[in-house]
Design a protein around this motif. Structure first.
Motif, PDB file in Angstrom:
ATOM      1  N   ARG A 239     -54.967  51.559 -43.350  1.00 44.05           N
ATOM      2  CA  ARG A 239     -55.112  52.200 -44.871  1.00 44.05           C
ATOM      3  C   ARG A 239     -54.001  53.271 -45.032  1.00 44.05           C
ATOM      4  NH1 ARG A 239     -61.475  52.873 -46.292  1.00 44.05           N
ATOM      5  NH2 ARG A 239     -62.114  51.151 -45.177  1.00 44.05           N
ATOM      6  N   GLU A 240     -52.927  53.039 -44.236  1.00 42.40           N
ATOM      7  CA  GLU A 240     -51.923  54.389 -44.154  1.00 42.40           C
ATOM      8  C   GLU A 240     -51.069  53.977 -45.503  1.00 42.40           C
ATOM      9  OE1 GLU A 240     -48.545  56.416 -41.608  1.00 42.40           O
ATOM     10  OE2 GLU A 240     -49.288  54.605 -41.008  1.00 42.40           O
ATOM     11  N   THR A 241     -50.440  55.141 -46.234  1.00 37.55           N
ATOM     12  CA  THR A 241     -49.748  55.091 -47.311  1.00 37.55           C
ATOM     13  C   THR A 241     -48.489  54.672 -46.759  1.00 37.55           C
ATOM     14  OG1 THR A 241     -49.143  57.430 -47.386  1.00 37.55           O
ATOM     15  CG2 THR A 241     -51.239  56.733 -48.403  1.00 37.55           C
ATOM     16  N   ALA A 242     -47.289  54.555 -47.697  1.00 36.86           N
ATOM     17  CA  ALA A 242     -45.935  54.223 -47.506  1.00 36.86           C
ATOM     18  C   ALA A 242     -45.536  55.489 -47.021  1.00 36.86           C
ATOM     19  CB  ALA A 242     -45.305  53.251 -48.568  1.00 36.86           C
ATOM     20  N   PHE A 243     -45.740  56.501 -48.011  1.00 40.30           N
ATOM     21  CA  PHE A 243     -44.964  58.097 -47.785  1.00 40.30           C
ATOM     22  C   PHE A 243     -45.357  58.275 -46.294  1.00 40.30           C
ATOM     23  CE2 PHE A 243     -46.544  58.386 -52.422  1.00 40.30           C
ATOM     24  CZ  PHE A 243     -45.121  57.657 -52.928  1.00 40.30           C
ATOM     25  N   SER A 244     -46.730  58.137 -45.837  1.00 42.34           N
ATOM     26  CA  SER A 244     -46.961  58.584 -44.447  1.00 42.34           C
ATOM     27  C   SER A 244     -46.217  57.850 -43.352  1.00 42.34           C
ATOM     28  CB  SER A 244     -48.456  58.435 -44.423  1.00 42.34           C
ATOM     29  OG  SER A 244     -48.939  58.683 -43.134  1.00 42.34           O
ATOM     30  N   PHE A 245     -46.162  56.693 -43.810  1.00 40.37           N
ATOM     31  CA  PHE A 245     -45.585  55.700 -42.772  1.00 40.37           C
ATOM     32  C   PHE A 245     -44.052  56.071 -42.532  1.00 40.37           C
ATOM     33  CE2 PHE A 245     -43.128  52.042 -41.819  1.00 40.37           C
ATOM     34  CZ  PHE A 245     -43.477  51.635 -40.496  1.00 40.37           C
ATOM     35  N   ALA A 246     -43.273  56.134 -43.563  1.00 35.53           N
ATOM     36  CA  ALA A 246     -41.919  56.607 -43.607  1.00 35.53           C
ATOM     37  C   ALA A 246     -41.594  58.098 -42.818  1.00 35.53           C
ATOM     38  CB  ALA A 246     -41.453  56.709 -45.141  1.00 35.53           C
ATOM     39  N   GLY A 247     -42.746  58.943 -43.289  1.00 39.24           N
ATOM     40  CA  GLY A 247     -42.741  60.286 -42.611  1.00 39.24           C
ATOM     41  C   GLY A 247     -42.800  60.171 -41.065  1.00 39.24           C
ATOM     42  N   ARG A 248     -43.605  59.199 -40.746  1.00 40.20           N
ATOM     43  CA  ARG A 248     -43.767  59.102 -39.202  1.00 40.20           C
ATOM     44  C   ARG A 248     -42.831  58.617 -38.632  1.00 40.20           C
ATOM     45  NH1 ARG A 248     -47.718  56.449 -36.846  1.00 40.20           N
ATOM     46  NH2 ARG A 248     -48.118  54.833 -38.512  1.00 40.20           N
ATOM     47  N   LEU A 249     -42.034  57.613 -39.214  1.00 35.98           N
ATOM     48  CA  LEU A 249     -41.055  57.032 -38.823  1.00 35.98           C
ATOM     49  C   LEU A 249     -39.778  57.882 -38.532  1.00 35.98           C
ATOM     50  CD1 LEU A 249     -39.863  54.135 -37.762  1.00 35.98           C
ATOM     51  CD2 LEU A 249     -39.190  53.629 -40.394  1.00 35.98           C
ATOM     52  N   ALA A 250     -39.698  58.663 -39.632  1.00 34.85           N
ATOM     53  CA  ALA A 250     -38.517  59.777 -39.453  1.00 34.85           C
ATOM     54  C   ALA A 250     -39.049  60.888 -38.315  1.00 34.85           C
ATOM     55  CB  ALA A 250     -38.425  60.397 -40.755  1.00 34.85           C
ATOM     56  N   ALA A 251     -40.017  60.868 -38.266  1.00 33.33           N
ATOM     57  CA  ALA A 251     -40.299  61.972 -37.259  1.00 33.33           C
ATOM     58  C   ALA A 251     -40.358  61.422 -35.805  1.00 33.33           C
ATOM     59  CB  ALA A 251     -41.958  62.325 -37.276  1.00 33.33           C
ATOM     60  N   VAL A 252     -40.561  60.300 -35.438  1.00 34.94           N
ATOM     61  CA  VAL A 252     -40.382  59.876 -34.231  1.00 34.94           C
ATOM     62  C   VAL A 252     -38.832  59.664 -33.702  1.00 34.94           C
ATOM     63  CG1 VAL A 252     -42.607  58.614 -34.155  1.00 34.94           C
ATOM     64  CG2 VAL A 252     -40.554  57.403 -34.791  1.00 34.94           C
ATOM     65  N   ASN A 253     -38.104  59.846 -34.865  1.00 30.64           N
ATOM     66  CA  ASN A 253     -36.456  59.519 -34.608  1.00 30.64           C
ATOM     67  C   ASN A 253     -35.922  60.917 -34.854  1.00 30.64           C
ATOM     68  OD1 ASN A 253     -35.553  56.829 -34.335  1.00 30.64           O
ATOM     69  ND2 ASN A 253     -37.071  56.642 -35.888  1.00 30.64           N
ATOM     70  N   GLY A 254     -36.937  62.138 -34.770  1.00 29.54           N
ATOM     71  CA  GLY A 254     -36.524  63.654 -34.855  1.00 29.54           C
ATOM     72  C   GLY A 254     -35.868  64.102 -36.136  1.00 29.54           C
ATOM     73  N   VAL A 255     -36.129  63.386 -37.236  1.00 33.97           N
ATOM     74  CA  VAL A 255     -35.634  64.098 -38.570  1.00 33.97           C
ATOM     75  C   VAL A 255     -36.779  64.016 -39.680  1.00 33.97           C
ATOM     76  CG1 VAL A 255     -33.244  63.394 -38.386  1.00 33.97           C
ATOM     77  CG2 VAL A 255     -34.770  61.728 -39.357  1.00 33.97           C
ATOM     78  N   ASN A 256     -36.295  64.921 -40.617  1.00 37.08           N
ATOM     79  CA  ASN A 256     -37.218  64.907 -41.793  1.00 37.08           C
ATOM     80  C   ASN A 256     -37.190  63.650 -42.592  1.00 37.08           C
ATOM     81  OD1 ASN A 256     -35.227  65.659 -43.548  1.00 37.08           O
ATOM     82  ND2 ASN A 256     -35.795  68.099 -43.183  1.00 37.08           N
ATOM     83  N   LEU A 257     -37.818  63.442 -43.653  1.00 35.55           N
ATOM     84  CA  LEU A 257     -37.894  62.443 -44.462  1.00 35.55           C
ATOM     85  C   LEU A 257     -36.602  62.436 -45.343  1.00 35.55           C
ATOM     86  CD1 LEU A 257     -39.276  59.878 -45.551  1.00 35.55           C
ATOM     87  CD2 LEU A 257     -40.408  61.302 -47.424  1.00 35.55           C
ATOM     88  N   ALA A 258     -36.143  63.626 -45.941  1.00 31.16           N
ATOM     89  CA  ALA A 258     -34.939  63.800 -46.801  1.00 31.16           C
ATOM     90  C   ALA A 258     -33.877  63.122 -45.687  1.00 31.16           C
ATOM     91  CB  ALA A 258     -34.835  65.091 -47.296  1.00 31.16           C
ATOM     92  N   GLU A 259     -33.695  63.708 -44.734  1.00 31.56           N
ATOM     93  CA  GLU A 259     -32.537  63.538 -43.978  1.00 31.56           C
ATOM     94  C   GLU A 259     -32.416  62.050 -43.687  1.00 31.56           C
ATOM     95  OE1 GLU A 259     -32.120  67.718 -41.697  1.00 31.56           O
ATOM     96  OE2 GLU A 259     -33.375  66.108 -40.798  1.00 31.56           O
ATOM     97  N   PHE A 260     -33.787  61.414 -43.017  1.00 25.79           N
ATOM     98  CA  PHE A 260     -33.898  59.953 -42.897  1.00 25.79           C
ATOM     99  C   PHE A 260     -33.461  59.119 -43.970  1.00 25.79           C
ATOM    100  CE2 PHE A 260     -36.555  56.148 -42.871  1.00 25.79           C
ATOM    101  CZ  PHE A 260     -36.487  55.656 -41.671  1.00 25.79           C
ATOM    102  N   SER A 261     -33.883  59.420 -45.064  1.00 26.36           N
ATOM    103  CA  SER A 261     -33.461  58.834 -46.399  1.00 26.36           C
ATOM    104  C   SER A 261     -31.958  58.894 -46.484  1.00 26.36           C
ATOM    105  CB  SER A 261     -34.266  59.331 -47.596  1.00 26.36           C
ATOM    106  OG  SER A 261     -33.551  58.905 -48.702  1.00 26.36           O
ATOM    107  N   HIS A 262     -31.202  60.192 -46.284  1.00 24.70           N
ATOM    108  CA  HIS A 262     -30.000  60.123 -46.492  1.00 24.70           C
ATOM    109  C   HIS A 262     -29.095  59.578 -45.620  1.00 24.70           C
ATOM    110  CE1 HIS A 262     -26.091  62.140 -45.933  1.00 24.70           C
ATOM    111  NE2 HIS A 262     -26.016  62.492 -47.446  1.00 24.70           N
ATOM    112  N   ASP A 263     -29.434  59.498 -44.287  1.00 24.64           N
ATOM    113  CA  ASP A 263     -28.777  58.949 -43.128  1.00 24.64           C
ATOM    114  C   ASP A 263     -28.712  57.489 -43.194  1.00 24.64           C
ATOM    115  OD1 ASP A 263     -28.100  61.506 -42.296  1.00 24.64           O
ATOM    116  OD2 ASP A 263     -29.494  61.377 -40.484  1.00 24.64           O
ATOM    117  N   LEU A 264     -29.636  57.024 -43.669  1.00 27.88           N
ATOM    118  CA  LEU A 264     -30.069  55.505 -43.744  1.00 27.88           C
ATOM    119  C   LEU A 264     -29.699  54.882 -45.299  1.00 27.88           C
ATOM    120  CD1 LEU A 264     -32.861  54.866 -41.109  1.00 27.88           C
ATOM    121  CD2 LEU A 264     -30.427  54.400 -41.005  1.00 27.88           C
ATOM    122  N   ALA A 265     -29.103  55.945 -46.152  1.00 22.88           N
ATOM    123  CA  ALA A 265     -28.954  55.438 -47.424  1.00 22.88           C
ATOM    124  C   ALA A 265     -30.243  54.812 -48.146  1.00 22.88           C
ATOM    125  CB  ALA A 265     -27.626  54.578 -47.455  1.00 22.88           C
TER     126      ALA A 265
END
Length: 680
Positions: A78-104
């Motif tokens: 039941r997870e949201t896409a926002f939550s999943f993206a945030g967790r994916l960013a977190a385990v890789n050591g960045v916040n969501l904005a940086e994750f989005s920027h670095d991976l275009a």
């Protein structure tokens, strides 16, 4: 266990690349610092964004070319896409904005759940399209016109998008106990829906976690959770205990499986749940009250579901009960409360509510006197169905008191009702039929004057039933129509010839009728047929100018030498209208009559002798004889008879006007007098 509990059971992340590279993952000592920490992504080959296409492209130099992240996470139920993206960013050591920027991956497109961006996100996470579709389903994909597709239903955006983000602090606390809290804490898509109130696993109300109007900050889930680190760890976020009800279990099952075998199953989930809330508000609190605290809101949803789950009939009965108790002066929004207000305003553009809106509108139109052209729940009323006394008075120009008496006399509303004027309504079509007649009503004197009759002449016409009021009720004086009087004059004058003023041998028809004991109705009939010579006296007007040749009347109505009366004359003597009325009673065996031979002509005449008259009086009253027996005038008696359902005697030829069964009259008068005594 319910789905919310799965948050603490799912694995936090998975290693897609080599295990050696997991050493770059955050250490436990950095538990709540990850939202702002900047570390490089542990990917097998660095990637860059093409300046022309904006897509991921591998850099040269790695032994392998990959676009999958080495450190990834599994979606939680039941997870949201926002939550999943945030967790994916977190385990890789960045916040969501940086994750989005670095991976275009443009953040605005990610928050809009752009299909291309979501496909790339799934590729980075090593997930298939089905997993991505499930995440989007629990998040809600934007559609045109501030709509969203959520769990297979189209609903308004505000049903799942709010500046206030809610969740279950207890679920988050349990997830935070993991060595990697930000990679493990997830937000359930069920929490997005404003109608979700309870965590079924912990039996506690969902609590507001943060309020943020800017979506890019609101849905940077891990950054916001990091800000709540202390509150989550210390379990200091207030969360009311709420025992789940059938409503909560119904909603949970519907969201999880899309299956709903209840009576609400045919409606979108947002529509069904909203109606539960609105109905529950009106059930529990009434008026314009709105529930504010978590428990009251939950009670409203639960009560509404209990009623609506019983089906359409239960909903209609609920509305009937509300409308039956209203005062005419009450506004519809007062009687129906937030149910009406909600369907009329905030929900008026959502056609998913049309089923319920149509039911409520129909009930309103069947109960309230709504004028044509008025807007009711988004639809213009094409025709008025009901009138109130006030609206009918305005339409006809009559005062409400007179109009009420007219409606009672015509049987439109009950005469013995104790309802106030403010609560009386009646079908508009009945007034439509009455309106032409009402517009013609005048006082008796106006009819008499218009037709040129004296008071005595007019009374004689009334007594013989040749003219009668349009409304027969003792308390209505303006009950006559000028047209009825003029019609009598017109018919008789058409068969008459001009006469000099003082020509001998001519009498007014009523004088001739009195002299020769001739029924006036018989004279009129003979005049109209051309069988009795008639004239119009010069210098007189209207009915008063009519004359008949006395000799002709005497010839036709010379009485035989015997006692008694003809049936029509007997009828006239007791105020019974129509020449054939008494004869029809004789023919039916309701009274006796005697055959008497005229000694001059040998003709047999049917006569009413005293014994025959007694046979009538023993069983029947005329309106006149009832008045003589009771001391009540005929208008009062007519009103009593109408009110108590006393009907005229009926024969195969029809009703015998002004003749009633004696027993029925006695009972009606006795009841009337008993009621009058009580009033005193």
């Amino acid at each position: 266990m319910v789905a919310d509990a799965a948050i603490v059971r799912s694995p936090p992340f998975r290693d897609i690349g080599s295990r050696a590279q997991r050493t770059t993952a955050p250490r436990p000592s950095a538990i709540f610092a990850l939202a702002t920490a900047k570390v490089s992504f542990p990917v097998s080959a660095r990637v860059e964004v093409s300046s022309r296409t904006g897509s991921l492209a591998p850099l040269q130099g790695g032994s392998h070319i990959r676009t999958r992240l080495t450190l990834s996470v599994e979606p939680i139920d039941r997870e949201t896409a926002f939550s999943f993206a945030g967790r994916l960013a977190a385990v890789n050591g960045v916040n969501l904005a940086e994750f989005s920027h670095d991976l275009a991956l443009p953040l605005n497109k990610m928050l809009a759940l752009d299909e291309g961006v979501m496909d790339q996100l799934m590729q980075l996470a090593g997930l298939d399209a089905e997993a991505g579709a499930e995440l989007v389903s629990w998040t809600g994909r934007p559609l045109a016109g501030v709509r969203m597709m959520y769990r297979g239903d189209t609903l308004v955006s505000r049903a799942i998008r709010s500046p206030v983000v809610r969740g279950c602090p207890q679920c988050l606390h349990e997830a935070s106990l993991h060595r990697d809290p930000l990679g493990f804490m997830a937000m359930s898509g069920a929490w997005l829906l404003r109608h979700t109130l309870v965590c079924l696993h912990h039996e506690r109300a969902l609590a507001p976690l943060w309020t943020e109007r800017r979506p890019r900050h609101r849905y940077d889930i891990q950054a916001r959770l990091a800000e709540l680190a202390d509150e989550i760890s210390q379990r200091s976020i207030q969360q009311a205990e709420l025992e789940p009800t059938p409503y909560d279990r119904w909603l949970d099952t519907s969201l999880a499986s899309g299956e709903d075998d209840s009576s609400l199953g045919g409606h979108p989930i947002n529509v069904a749940a909203t109606m539960c809330y609105l109905v529950g508000l009106r059930l529990g609190q009434g008026g314009d009250a709105v529930a504010e605290d978590a428990r009251s809101i939950h009670d409203a949803y639960s009560a509404g579901f209990a009623l609506l789950s019983d089906g359409k009939n239960a909903f209609e009965d609920f509305l009937d009960d509300l409308l039956a108790s209203r005062q005419l002066s009450d506004r519809r929004s007062t009687v129906l409360g937030p149910l009406y207000a909600g369907l009329r305003t905030g929900l008026n553009t959502d056609d998913g509510f049309d089923f319920f809106r149509d039911i409520v509108r129909e009930k309103v139109l069947r109960t309230w006197p709504v004028a044509a052209g008025e807007m009711v729940l988004g639809r213009v009323v094409e025709r008025r169905r009901l009138h109130s006394l006030a609206s009918a008075a305005e339409e006809t120009g009559e005062d409400e008191g007179t109009l009420r008496r007219l409606l009672v006399a015509q049987g439109v509303i009950p005469g013995d009702s104790d309802q106030s004027d403010a609560t009386i309504v009646f079908p508009a079509e009945k007034l439509d039929r009455m309106t032409p007649m009402i517009s013609e009503l005048v006082h008796l004197a106006q009819v008499r004057e218009a037709m040129g009759a004296s008071e005595t002449q007019f009374d004689a016409l009334v007594d013989e039933g040749l003219i009668r009021p349009r409304i027969e009720a003792a308390n209505i004086r303006r009950a006559w129509a000028v047209q009825d009087g003029l019609a009598i004059v017109s018919r008789l004058a058409a068969a008459a010839r001009p006469l000099k003023a003082d020509v001998a041998g001519w009498l007014h028809p009523q004088d001739a009728a009195a002299r020769y004991r001739a029924p006036l109705s018989d004279l009129f009939r003979l005049i109209e047929r051309g069988q009795l010579v008639a004239g119009l006296a010069e210098g007189a007007n209207g009915y008063g100018a009519l004359r008949v040749l006395a000799a002709a009347v005497e010839e036709r109505f010379r009485p035989p030498q015997h006692a008694g009366l003809s049936p029509s004359a007997f009828g006239t003597s007791i105020g019974v209208r129509g020449a054939g009325a008494i004869q029809s009673m004789i023919d039916e065996g309701l009274m006796t009559a005697s055959d008497v031979v005229d000694p001059r002509t040998g003709r047999v005449h049917i006569r009413i002798l005293p014994t025959d008259a007694d046979s009538f009086h023993r069983r029947f009253y005329s309106l006149q004889t009832a008045g003589e027996a009771t001391g009540l005038n005929w208008r009062r008696l007519a009103s009593i008879f109408t009110a108590q359902g006393v009907e005229a005697v009926s024969t195969s030829s029809g009703a015998v006007e002004r003749v009633y069964a004696r027993a029925s009259v006695d009972r009606a008068v006795a009841r009337f007098r008993a009621n009058e005594t009580k009033k005193q």
